[in-house]
Design a protein around this motif. Structure first.
Motif, PDB file in Angstrom:
ATOM      1  N   TRP A 117       0.705  -1.210   0.101  1.00 62.68           N
ATOM      2  CA  TRP A 117       0.102  -0.149   0.150  1.00 62.68           C
ATOM      3  C   TRP A 117       0.735   1.443   0.076  1.00 62.68           C
ATOM      4  O   TRP A 117       0.444   2.276  -0.700  1.00 62.68           O
ATOM      5  CB  TRP A 117      -0.937   0.156   1.093  1.00 62.68           C
ATOM      6  CG  TRP A 117      -1.956  -0.996   1.233  1.00 62.68           C
ATOM      7  CD1 TRP A 117      -2.314  -1.762  -0.048  1.00 62.68           C
ATOM      8  CD2 TRP A 117      -2.549  -1.590   2.398  1.00 62.68           C
ATOM      9  NE1 TRP A 117      -3.510  -2.797   0.410  1.00 62.68           N
ATOM     10  CE2 TRP A 117      -3.456  -2.591   1.910  1.00 62.68           C
ATOM     11  CE3 TRP A 117      -2.546  -1.519   3.693  1.00 62.68           C
ATOM     12  CZ2 TRP A 117      -4.294  -3.464   2.768  1.00 62.68           C
ATOM     13  CZ3 TRP A 117      -3.180  -2.450   4.586  1.00 62.68           C
ATOM     14  CH2 TRP A 117      -4.270  -3.256   4.124  1.00 62.68           C
ATOM     15  N   ALA A 118       2.005   1.238   0.736  1.00 66.94           N
ATOM     16  CA  ALA A 118       2.988   2.449   0.814  1.00 66.94           C
ATOM     17  C   ALA A 118       3.607   2.545  -0.681  1.00 66.94           C
ATOM     18  O   ALA A 118       3.695   3.699  -0.954  1.00 66.94           O
ATOM     19  CB  ALA A 118       4.103   2.074   1.825  1.00 66.94           C
ATOM     20  N   TRP A 119       3.855   1.502  -1.085  1.00 59.05           N
ATOM     21  CA  TRP A 119       4.347   1.538  -2.544  1.00 59.05           C
ATOM     22  C   TRP A 119       3.484   2.342  -3.586  1.00 59.05           C
ATOM     23  O   TRP A 119       3.580   3.233  -4.296  1.00 59.05           O
ATOM     24  CB  TRP A 119       4.767   0.224  -3.182  1.00 59.05           C
ATOM     25  CG  TRP A 119       5.282   0.132  -4.482  1.00 59.05           C
ATOM     26  CD1 TRP A 119       6.615   0.230  -5.031  1.00 59.05           C
ATOM     27  CD2 TRP A 119       4.523  -0.196  -5.801  1.00 59.05           C
ATOM     28  NE1 TRP A 119       6.413   0.156  -6.507  1.00 59.05           N
ATOM     29  CE2 TRP A 119       5.174   0.063  -6.797  1.00 59.05           C
ATOM     30  CE3 TRP A 119       3.134  -0.453  -5.612  1.00 59.05           C
ATOM     31  CZ2 TRP A 119       4.725  -0.256  -8.267  1.00 59.05           C
ATOM     32  CZ3 TRP A 119       2.604  -0.623  -7.137  1.00 59.05           C
ATOM     33  CH2 TRP A 119       3.222  -0.584  -8.026  1.00 59.05           C
ATOM     34  N   GLY A 120       2.078   1.828  -3.173  1.00 62.02           N
ATOM     35  CA  GLY A 120       1.137   2.600  -4.184  1.00 62.02           C
ATOM     36  C   GLY A 120       1.126   3.752  -3.928  1.00 62.02           C
ATOM     37  O   GLY A 120       0.719   4.946  -4.979  1.00 62.02           O
ATOM     38  N   GLY A 162      -3.590   8.218   7.286  1.00 64.89           N
ATOM     39  CA  GLY A 162      -4.308   6.878   7.331  1.00 64.89           C
ATOM     40  C   GLY A 162      -4.874   6.899   8.823  1.00 64.89           C
ATOM     41  O   GLY A 162      -4.293   7.180   9.626  1.00 64.89           O
ATOM     42  N   VAL A 163      -5.677   5.847   9.001  1.00 72.90           N
ATOM     43  CA  VAL A 163      -6.248   5.327  10.323  1.00 72.90           C
ATOM     44  C   VAL A 163      -6.220   3.884  10.395  1.00 72.90           C
ATOM     45  O   VAL A 163      -6.417   3.109   9.314  1.00 72.90           O
ATOM     46  CB  VAL A 163      -7.775   6.176  10.562  1.00 72.90           C
ATOM     47  CG1 VAL A 163      -8.247   5.624  11.940  1.00 72.90           C
ATOM     48  CG2 VAL A 163      -7.730   7.670  10.407  1.00 72.90           C
ATOM     49  N   LYS A 178      -0.871   2.241   9.708  1.00 73.14           N
ATOM     50  CA  LYS A 178       0.200   1.713   9.759  1.00 73.14           C
ATOM     51  C   LYS A 178       0.885   1.879   8.222  1.00 73.14           C
ATOM     52  O   LYS A 178       1.969   2.375   8.164  1.00 73.14           O
ATOM     53  CB  LYS A 178      -0.041   0.222   9.940  1.00 73.14           C
ATOM     54  CG  LYS A 178      -0.829  -0.217  11.203  1.00 73.14           C
ATOM     55  CD  LYS A 178      -1.020  -1.887  11.163  1.00 73.14           C
ATOM     56  CE  LYS A 178      -2.030  -2.144  11.975  1.00 73.14           C
ATOM     57  NZ  LYS A 178      -1.939  -1.988  13.494  1.00 73.14           N
ATOM     58  N   ALA A 179       0.133   1.770   7.317  1.00 68.96           N
ATOM     59  CA  ALA A 179       0.640   2.062   6.042  1.00 68.96           C
ATOM     60  C   ALA A 179       1.027   3.333   5.742  1.00 68.96           C
ATOM     61  O   ALA A 179       2.096   3.466   4.983  1.00 68.96           O
ATOM     62  CB  ALA A 179      -0.685   1.553   5.070  1.00 68.96           C
ATOM     63  N   GLY A 192       2.373  -2.736  14.676  1.00 69.83           N
ATOM     64  CA  GLY A 192       2.650  -2.454  13.057  1.00 69.83           C
ATOM     65  C   GLY A 192       2.934  -1.298  12.822  1.00 69.83           C
ATOM     66  O   GLY A 192       3.195  -0.863  11.652  1.00 69.83           O
ATOM     67  N   GLY A 193       2.485  -0.530  13.545  1.00 67.79           N
ATOM     68  CA  GLY A 193       2.615   1.109  13.152  1.00 67.79           C
ATOM     69  C   GLY A 193       3.186   1.698  14.373  1.00 67.79           C
ATOM     70  O   GLY A 193       4.657   1.573  14.511  1.00 67.79           O
ATOM     71  N   ALA A 194       2.784   2.738  15.139  1.00 66.32           N
ATOM     72  CA  ALA A 194       3.414   3.515  16.060  1.00 66.32           C
ATOM     73  C   ALA A 194       3.553   2.831  17.541  1.00 66.32           C
ATOM     74  O   ALA A 194       4.164   3.325  18.115  1.00 66.32           O
ATOM     75  CB  ALA A 194       2.742   4.842  16.417  1.00 66.32           C
TER      76      ALA A 194
END
Length: 515
Positions: free
Chosen positions: A299-302, A325-326, A331-332, A354-356
């Motif tokens: 998703w980050a690549w997109g 994002g939420v 995370k993405a 997986g995020g903060a």
């Protein structure tokens, strides 16, 4: 007439021949592996030599294996990996050492063990405008474009990936505007409607068509002559709803634009989709290897490919594009901000494990929540090792991960990074571990300081750091924190984010890593 017939026959024959040629070429390609999520999960465990995984904690507090919410038990591994110490033990004391030595070390660990690697042969994306029109958003005239990013699938035509994105900018702007890219459904805000005369023609033709299909409808239409199958869109009048306006309205009122990029058009949000989407396309329909990218990195690549487009849109100030994002998309968004230094700022909402949130924290969601559940596909296959109770390599847990969330936040430095949460009472569950995310944000501060940016301004002792009160803003630095009094959303923080970002854009107009 005969000439037209032969021309039609020639075209049809040519098309059929082309399809046969394509089909012949496709026949040499490996077919798409059609795993269920469980089969894919088991396949990855087998590759890694994992025989058993620890179950993740339950979100049901009455369950025997319920998640821990006792702060006295929340820090079994209190010492975080050093963010400014090289692997060889040497301290990082200059920005050059960070950029040239320490940052690449941290990136490598995250790519290999946590989020996976973007393949070197990731295909190009060609953007095409499907619709471009003038619309209104909350009485603000805008230019709205619906786009599709066609991913080059010439190496594997059996899969087709089209990234969906919508870009909306204020029509009366005097120049390029900042843009916040948000993960969500790609949709035009208020598609233009045909004028009244054209709508009457459409309804007349549609009624005739319906009567042909079902003659009994003629009596219905005669009984209700004012009814039309397609009603005209009439703007709603009256007082605005209570509370803050929608996020998109606030952005446009502030003179910003926004982009909506659709995650599911990049990569499906499930394990069964890992042999499809962009991950499957690059792997030619085959299952992942342990260090291949997961959905968060995809998703980050997109989002980065969307940024490629925005950099060439004259209505967009490409130096000041943010990512938002939420929850899983929080995370993405954090991954996108960490790995792509072209993003000037990020609003990271309720991102959790997986995020903060710190992996090493035993509070709410845990590493095992991602390794043993339906959410494993977010991460690299290698991440499963840290939930293993029995494997050829023994067992591993969160303390064995060489990196943690504070280092992911540090990869965003010195750019604008706003960590946002709500409160459990309104639905931003304790499961997300707001305190653990605050500790990670504090622990990332030294890198912001090293690079000449301001951190939260509360010191760097993450072990004793206590969250500020609800609605207390820490917005004096490029690294920012605010817990609002709403639920699982970042909408109540949007106005604070916009003011904060605007102040920094005045102070530091140029974007980038400041290298």
């Amino acid at each position: 007439m005969k000439k037209a017939f032969y021309l039609f026959f020639a075209l049809a024959f040519s098309s059929a021949s082309a399809q046969q040629a394509t089909s012949g070429a496709d026949a040499k390609l490996p077919p798409v592996v059609d795993f269920t999520a469980q089969q894919d999960h088991q396949h990855m465990m087998k590759q890694l030599g994992i025989k058993a995984l620890r179950p993740g904690p339950s979100g049901d507090e009455s369950a025997p294996n319920h998640a821990n919410y006792d702060e006295a038990l929340a820090n079994p591994y209190p010492n975080l990996p050093e963010v400014l110490t090289l692997r060889n033990g040497k301290k990082v004391t200059t920005p050059a050492m960070w950029w040239n030595k320490r940052r690449p070390e941290i990136v490598e660990e995250f790519e290999r063990e946590v989020f996976g690697r973007v393949p070197k042969n990731a295909p190009k994306v060609t953007w095409k405008t499907l619709i471009s029109e003038r619309e209104y958003v909350g009485w603000i005239p805008v230019n709205a474009k619906q786009l599709v990013g066609q991913v080059d699938n010439s190496d594997y035509p059996l899969l087709d990936v089209k990234i969906a994105m919508t870009v909306v900018t204020p029509a009366n702007a005097k120049g390029p505007v900042p843009v916040l890219m948000m993960f969500g459904p790609s949709a035009l805000p208020a598609p233009a409607q045909p004028p009244k005369e054209s709508l009457e023609k459409i309804n007349t033709a549609l009624k005739d068509l319906l009567i042909q299909q079902d003659p009994s409808l003629k009596e219905v239409f005669e009984q209700y002559p004012a009814y039309n199958p397609i009603a005209s869109q009439v703007p709603a009048f009256g007082p605005p709803p209570a509370g803050d306006p929608p996020t998109t309205h606030q952005l446009l009122r502030a003179g910003w634009g926004y982009a909506l990029i659709e995650p599911g058009s990049i990569q499906a949000d499930n394990g069964a989709g890992l042999t499809k989407g962009i991950i499957g396309l690059v792997n030619k329909g085959q299952p992942r290897k342990p260090d291949d990218w997961g959905a968060l990195r995809a998703w980050a690549w997109g989002a980065s490919r969307g940024l490629d487009y925005l950099e060439n849109d004259p209505a967009v100030d490409a130096r000041h594009v943010g990512i938002e994002g939420v929850s899983r998309y929080g995370k993405a968004a954090l991954v996108a901000l960490a790995f792509d230094q072209r993003f000037y700022m990020g609003l990271i909402g309720s991102s959790g494990e997986g995020g903060a949130k710190l992996h090493r924290r035993n509070f709410g969601e845990a590493v095992e929540s991602l390794t043993s559940s339906a959410e494993y596909h977010w991460m690299a296959g290698n991440f499963l090792k840290y939930g293993a109770s029995e494997a050829t390599f023994g067992s591993k847990n969160a303390k064995d991960i060489q990196v943690d969330a504070h280092q992911l936040i540090a990869l965003c430095a010195p750019r604008l990074t706003f960590i946002s949460y709500g409160i459990p009472e309104k639905g931003d569950a304790k499961w997300l571990d707001q305190q653990g995310s605050y500790m990670a944000t504090v622990a990332a501060g030294p890198v912001f300081r090293l690079l000449g940016a301001k951190d939260l301004g509360v010191g760097h002792d993450y072990k004793t750091a206590k969250m500020p009160g609800v609605n207390v803003s820490l917005l004096d630095g490029e690294l920012a924190w605010r817990q609002h009094d709403g639920g699982h959303t970042d909408a109540p923080n949007i106005r604070y984010f916009l003011e904060w970002a605007a102040n920094w854009m005045k102070e530091k107009p140029a974007s980038g890593s400041n290298r």
